[in-house]
Each structure stands twice: as structure tokens, then as C-alpha cells.
Scaffold this active site. Structure first.
Site, PDB file in Angstrom:
ATOM      1  N   ASN A   9     -27.889 -19.992  -5.042  1.00  0.00           N
ATOM      2  CA  ASN A   9     -27.274 -20.057  -6.262  1.00  0.00           C
ATOM      3  C   ASN A   9     -26.009 -20.269  -6.357  1.00  0.00           C
ATOM      4  OD1 ASN A   9     -26.763 -19.415  -8.737  1.00  0.00           O
ATOM      5  ND2 ASN A   9     -27.911 -17.952  -9.208  1.00  0.00           N
ATOM      6  N   PRO A  10     -25.299 -21.339  -6.307  1.00  0.00           N
ATOM      7  CA  PRO A  10     -23.868 -21.335  -6.293  1.00  0.00           C
ATOM      8  C   PRO A  10     -22.910 -20.520  -7.153  1.00  0.00           C
ATOM      9  CG  PRO A  10     -24.747 -23.473  -7.218  1.00  0.00           C
ATOM     10  CD  PRO A  10     -25.929 -22.525  -6.950  1.00  0.00           C
ATOM     11  N   SER A  12     -23.639 -17.398  -7.746  1.00  0.00           N
ATOM     12  CA  SER A  12     -23.822 -16.022  -7.415  1.00  0.00           C
ATOM     13  C   SER A  12     -22.470 -15.450  -6.533  1.00  0.00           C
ATOM     14  CB  SER A  12     -25.019 -15.600  -6.798  1.00  0.00           C
ATOM     15  OG  SER A  12     -26.307 -15.859  -7.755  1.00  0.00           O
ATOM     16  N   GLY A  13     -22.239 -14.021  -6.509  1.00  0.00           N
ATOM     17  CA  GLY A  13     -21.321 -13.764  -5.531  1.00  0.00           C
ATOM     18  C   GLY A  13     -20.000 -14.063  -5.684  1.00  0.00           C
ATOM     19  N   GLY A  66     -28.572 -13.482  -6.708  1.00  0.00           N
ATOM     20  CA  GLY A  66     -28.944 -12.095  -7.425  1.00  0.00           C
ATOM     21  C   GLY A  66     -30.383 -11.658  -7.464  1.00  0.00           C
ATOM     22  N   GLY A  68     -32.273 -12.266  -9.966  1.00  0.00           N
ATOM     23  CA  GLY A  68     -33.118 -13.265 -10.475  1.00  0.00           C
ATOM     24  C   GLY A  68     -33.372 -14.179  -9.566  1.00  0.00           C
ATOM     25  N   VAL A  70     -33.823 -14.274  -6.407  1.00  0.00           N
ATOM     26  CA  VAL A  70     -34.618 -13.665  -5.406  1.00  0.00           C
ATOM     27  C   VAL A  70     -36.164 -13.586  -6.077  1.00  0.00           C
ATOM     28  CG1 VAL A  70     -35.306 -11.606  -3.953  1.00  0.00           C
ATOM     29  CG2 VAL A  70     -32.986 -12.395  -3.951  1.00  0.00           C
ATOM     30  N   ASN A  71     -36.060 -13.225  -7.162  1.00  0.00           N
ATOM     31  CA  ASN A  71     -37.570 -13.236  -7.992  1.00  0.00           C
ATOM     32  C   ASN A  71     -38.110 -14.624  -8.037  1.00  0.00           C
ATOM     33  OD1 ASN A  71     -38.791 -13.660 -10.479  1.00  0.00           O
ATOM     34  ND2 ASN A  71     -38.889 -11.366 -10.694  1.00  0.00           N
ATOM     35  N   ASP A 274     -33.975  -9.719 -16.042  1.00  0.00           N
ATOM     36  CA  ASP A 274     -34.049 -10.916 -16.899  1.00  0.00           C
ATOM     37  C   ASP A 274     -34.807 -10.505 -18.081  1.00  0.00           C
ATOM     38  OD1 ASP A 274     -32.123 -12.644 -15.806  1.00  0.00           O
ATOM     39  OD2 ASP A 274     -33.532 -13.270 -14.382  1.00  0.00           O
TER      40      ASP A 274
END
Length: 296
Positions: A9-10, A12-13, A66, A68, A70-71, A274
Site C-alpha cells: 500500500n504506497p 502507508s508508512g 496498515g 486495513g 493486512v485485513n 474501518d
């Protein structure tokens, strides 16, 4: 040929994800004959990428993002007959599952942990037709937290959730819930319900000390207190791991449950950070459903 997929996910972080992804790809390239990298662009991408990887029988899936993201990765393989090994680099705000599995909250340290991994079984939760790997939260606090501005999340991290939650605690508002937990029915007025899979909830690593990621149980915590004084008394217990012993708390470990809210109220659950379905909720645990790769 052993193949792995890295889902990134670009956003994030602090948007360092692409930089981190190069390091991860390099490390995984020494462990797998082929490593593919895919970047998410919208909600649902990580689920689709993970599902395709399972159907193509890849050996492992790694996710960078994050809670979301990973979920979504877990959701993509949860219904598949063949489920690849799964791991992740936490880049989000709370990262409860990472805490519970001993994965570092520092992305660079978490990347270094990829050199030495072992396999562990992981329970997965199901809520209605969706999956969760951390927590389903219902009530006044989750309502407030779901309204946290994304910019505040990035700037303040878990503190943003804490501040919104603290505001909600100050309001003497609660709902009446109807529970059926492993066949036992009870009705209770509550401001906050948590259904968790691990000991870490909302960044509080000892909130449900009884919970283990592979114990085949969901863990229900119902906060009964309506008065502000009762709520404030719970605070030290949240930090010390004593909350489930408090008289203001109903705690149950369970496998199957249903939760309704009384009255003509539209109340949504928060699922892994979420917004999820409106109540009623049907919940069950899928014991040791996936294999995760965790630090040795």
C-alpha cells in the site's frame, strides 16, 4: 518453483512504502525463486491480489501496509481451499496483530526480521460476510474513532484515536445490546463492546491478556459503566491487563455469537479500524485458519 507475492500500500508508512518495498523484495529474492510486487491503488486491491495468488498456488504472500491492508490480504485467502503462508510489515497507525505476533513496529526492524522467520497458526474472525484479524468494536467510542480525520491519524498516530475516544467517554451515552454468546443470552447497556482475537487492542498490548492468536476463541469485552467516574476507574486497568477482572466489565471467550442493538437505531461496527456492517452482527472464529510467518 517457489513464488512469493509482495502487496504494497504506497500510501502507508509516511509514504516510504516504495522505498521499503525495494529492501523487502531484495530479502525475499534470496528465499524464493520468484518475487512479484504489486501496488494497491484502491480499496479491495489487496484482497484481489491475495486471492489470485492463492488460486495460482504461490507459496507465500507478504503485505506492507496498515491494519486495513493486512485485513484485505487475509480476506483474499480466507475462503480459498489452498491458502499461502502469510506475513506482513506493519506500516499503519495501530498494528495490533503485529504487536501480538512479535513483529517490530519499526518498519526497518520488521524488514530485518524477514531474515529469520518461523511458521505459526493464526485464528481468523468472521463477522457477517467479512473477515477480521484484530478487533470488531461497537459503541460510542468506535463511532467517534471512525470519524478521525486521516490527516490527524498520520500526524498523531494512535493518539488521534485516544483523543477522539476520550471525548466520547465524556458523553454519558450508551446503547442496549442483546447478546447470544455460545448459546447463552443476556441483555446489557454498554458504551463499548470489543470482540478481539489477540491480547493487543487499539495499541494497548495487555488489554485482553487471556487472548492468544491461535486459541480458537473470540474474546468479548463489554464495558458496562455509564458514569464518568466508573469509566475513569477502568483506565489504570487498561494499562495493567486487569480490565477483564473489573466488575464493570463482562468478559467471555467464545466461538459463535450474535449481537443486536435494541430500538430503531442504525449502529455500525468498526472492523479492524474501518467501518463495517450495521448491527445485527453474527460472529464466529475460524480456528488456526491460516499460517503466518513470524520472527523467530
Amino acid at each position: 518453483m517457489s513464488q512469493a507475492l509482495l502487496i504494497v500500500n504506497p500510501s502507508s508508512g509516511d509514504e516510504k512504502a516504495k522505498e521499503y518495498a525495494k529492501k523487502v523484495e531484495e530479502i525475499l529474492g534470496k528465499q524464493y525463486e520468484s518475487v512479484r510486487v504489486k501496488y494497491t491503488e484502491k480499496a479491495g486491491d489487496a484482497t484481489q491480489f491475495a486471492r489470485e495468488a492463492a488460486r495460482n498456488r504461490l507459496e507465500a504472500i507478504f503485505v506492507m501496509g496498515g491494519d486495513g491492508t493486512v485485513n484485505e490480504g487475509v480476506s483474499g485467502i480466507a475462503e480459498e481451499a489452498y491458502r499461502p503462508d502469510f506475513s506482513f510489515i506493519p506500516l499503519g497507525t495501530v498494528n495490533d496483530l503485529g504487536r501480538a505476533l512479535g513483529i517490530s513496529m519499526n518498519p526497518e526492524e520488521a524488514i530485518n526480521q524477514l531474515h529469520h522467520l518461523k511458521k505459526k497458526k493464526l485464528d481468523v474472525g468472521k463477522v457477517n460476510d467479512s473477515y477480521f484479524i484484530d478487533v470488531v468494536a461497537v459503541g460510542v467510542i468506535p463511532e467517534a474513532v471512525s470519524n478521525v480525520d486521516p490527516a490527524k491519524k498520520t500526524r498523531f498516530g494512535p493518539l488521534a484515536y485516544f483523543l477522539e475516544g476520550a471525548k466520547a467517554v465524556g458523553e454519558n451515552k450508551s446503547y442496549t445490546f442483546d447478546f447470544t454468546i455460545d448459546g447463552e443470552r443476556f441483555i446489557e447497556k454498554s458504551m463499548l463492546i470489543l470482540i478481539s482475537l489477540a491480547n493487543s487492542v487499539g495499541g494497548f498490548e495487555k488489554l485482553v491478556p487471556q487472548a492468544k492468536v491461535d486459541d480458537g476463541k473470540l474474546h468479548l469485552t463489554v464495558v458496562k459503566g455509564e458514569k464518568l467516574a466508573d469509566k475513569l476507574k477502568l483506565l489504570p486497568k487498561i494499562f495493567s491487563g486487569e480490565i477483564t477482572k473489573d466488575e464493570q466489565i463482562i468478559y467471555r471467550a467464545f466461538e459463535i455469537g450474535k449481537i443486536f442493538v435494541q430500538g430503531s437505531i442504525e449502529l455500525a461496527a468498526n472492523v479492524d479500524g474501518d467501518e463495517g456492517d450495521l448491527l445485527p452482527l453474527e460472529l464466529k472464529v475460524l480456528p488456526q485458519h491460516i499460517t503466518v510467518l513470524v520472527p523467530e
